[in-house]
Design a protein around this motif. Structure first.
Motif: not given
Length: 551
Positions: A348-356
């Protein structure tokens, strides 16, 4: 009228900026055109100008009184040879300093006023960088292999001397001359302001034409060299060492901080007794002098020419132009398959900017896409001839690009142990190793195994997880379960780590970005030949940010 005539003689013709070409103005501290030939900085500028023009730049040389005139202000990039005189960078230009002498005169504030600073001392560059100044890089002095060449046998007989020193005195005894005199040996000195300092019998002349220097350097039994105190203490190596070695001269010099590999090819001394001993020894052993001078010539011509420095400037310039012109470009299109649909990454990881980050169609993550951005800059016809070995399957490259594409998945299909690759030497043109070495117990052994199976003109493309976020590698010595079974978390010091594992290896370190998420990381290319390094550099410069490369 007289000054205009001199300019036409020295310049032949002012460069006309070509449409589309970037333009560079080199600012030298020469005070008057009629004295330009007496300045080493001027000759350096002429040679650098020639090589930068070969790189595709329009280049102008200016002397000190011209530094702030309208003509120079129209150029895109300013390169300042920083010696005695300070220049105030102009904000509309890209400003680069090459600090080649007089480091005591340069403040931290001055260094920070430039976009980039090259320092002609690895020792002093590290000292300045350790003070928190981030725009610092080493750029040693160099030579021109056309101007400084091995003299002919006829020239060697004509210009032969036992001990030769070429240099001005500045009204005080130079260190090596003070350490040598008095002497019964045949010493010849060329230079200004010596008449009141040493016996007349040693003085041969005040000046040797720059174009003739190689004949004198390469014909002497021993070429003597020294450094002014501030240069010696701060590790600034004299350009005479590079020019002398290119002329196949045997050189005796005072010792300088961190001379590096150069010290293998010259003889250094620290005391008067050491100087006398080494001169006496090497005069009696001409075969050892010849061996050192031949090896030194080869080393300098392979690593320290104006062509090498022009390439280093070019990488720097193109990086800065790329960043200056680059808009913040984000897209929701995968550069591997073209899909616009993404989902969260593993767990379920997102990037630090909240992107998929996870592409629904090809399965690529941000690391695969940023690697792909680099590969796409390498010409297809070059890759189409390559036999490739890839460790672990990932979508960052396409099998159709290569002549042959072998994939090894550890403990599964075609399993190969990286620490003991069961292939012949020089079996592959390219090895791809992404996110693998952190899983290997002996990464240095694995690195050397990869280089072993590469052809002489081959290369390794490698990544590890996010070294961009860490300076110092953390090595646990065992596979850490809560860190995906990694033996270590690499920092950017991995460059020194692997360079020490295989001395003489070449590197290009690219900084790439995934346009979907904005995530940045490093993509490393390692190779055994300078030819391959330069080919890849030529195709990547101005298209991908080059963070660093090793010569």
């Amino acid at each position: 009228m007289f000054v205009s005539l001199l300019k036409s003689i020295f310049h032949k013709k002012r460069p006309i900026k070509s449409e589309g070409n970037l333009s560079v103005v080199i600012k030298t501290p020469v005070t008057k055109w009629r004295r330009a030939k007496n300045w080493g900085d001027y000759h350096m500028a002429v040679l650098l100008k020639k090589e930068l023009e070969c790189e595709g730049y329009d280049v102008l040389i200016q002397i000190l009184p011209e530094w702030y005139n309208d003509e120079g202000n129209t150029y895109d990039i300013t390169i300042v040879f920083r010696g005695l005189s300070r220049y105030e960078p102009q904000s509309h230009q890209i400003n680069i300093m090459w600090n080649i002498s007089h480091p005591d005169l340069v403040s931290d504030d001055e260094y920070e006023s430039y976009d980039k600073v090259f320092i002609a001392s690895s020792f002093w560059a590290k000292k300045i960088a350790n003070r928190g100044i981030e725009n610092i890089e080493t750029m040693l002095q160099c030579t021109d292999p056309i101007r400084f060449q091995k003299p002919s046998d006829i020239d060697k007989k004509k210009y032969n001397s036992q001990l030769l020193f070429v240099g001005n005195s500045r009204g005080e005894l130079r260190k090596i001359i003070a350490d040598l005199l008095p002497t019964t040996l045949n010493l010849i000195v060329y230079g200004k302001n010596w008449t009141k300092l040493i016996p007349k019998k040693y003085l041969k002349g005040k000046y040797i034409k720059n174009a003739e220097l190689y004949k004198y350097y390469g014909s002497a039994d021993i070429l003597l060299n020294d450094h002014w105190d501030d240069m010696r203490v701060k590790g600034y190596i004299s350009n005479r060492i590079y020019d002398g070695l290119a002329s196949e001269a045997f050189i005796v010099s005072d010792k300088v901080q961190e001379m590096g590999d150069l010290e293998k090819f010259i003889q250094t001394y620290e005391s008067k007794n050491e100087l006398l001993d080494c001169i006496t020894y090497y005069l009696a052993h001409p075969e050892e002098r010849l061996k050192k001078s031949q090896e030194g010539r080869e080393f300098v011509l392979n690593n320290h020419t104006f062509k090498d420095r022009a390439k280093q400037f070019s990488v720097c310039i193109e990086n800065m132009v790329l960043l200056k012109n680059q808009c913040v470009k984000r897209t929701q299109k995968c550069n591997i398959c073209g899909s616009k649909e993404f989902k969260p990454g593993p767990f379920g990881r997102l990037t630090k900017t909240g992107d998929m980050p996870h592409c629904l169609t090809c399965g690529s993550l941000e690391r695969h896409r940023l690697i792909r951005t680099v590969w796409e800059k390498i010409p297809a016809d070059f890759l189409s001839q390559k036999k490739v070995l890839q460790f672990s399957l990932d979508p960052s490259v396409d099998s159709a690009w290569f002549q042959e594409h072998e994939i090894s998945i550890y403990e599964h299909r075609n399993s190969i142990d990286l620490q003991n690759i069961n292939r012949e030497d020089a079996s592959y043109d390219v090895v791809i190793c992404n996110q693998i070495l952190e899983h290997v117990a002996d990464d240095k052994k694995a690195f050397n195994e990869i280089l072993r199976v590469l052809t002489d003109d081959g290369f390794l493309q490698m990544t590890v997880p996010l070294p961009i976020r860490k300076k110092i590698t953390e090595d646990w010595g065992y596979p850490k379960e809560d860190f995906h079974g990694h033996y270590r978390h690499y920092g950017i010091d991995l460059i020194e780590h692997f360079s020490q594992a295989h001395p003489g290896v070449f590197l290009i370190n690219c900084k790439a970005c995934d346009d979907v998420t904005g995530v940045e990381d490093y993509v490393f290319f390692w190779m055994k030949s300078k030819k391959t390094r330069d080919y890849l550099l030529d195709n990547l410069i101005g298209k991908i940010e080059i963070e660093r490369y090793l010569t």
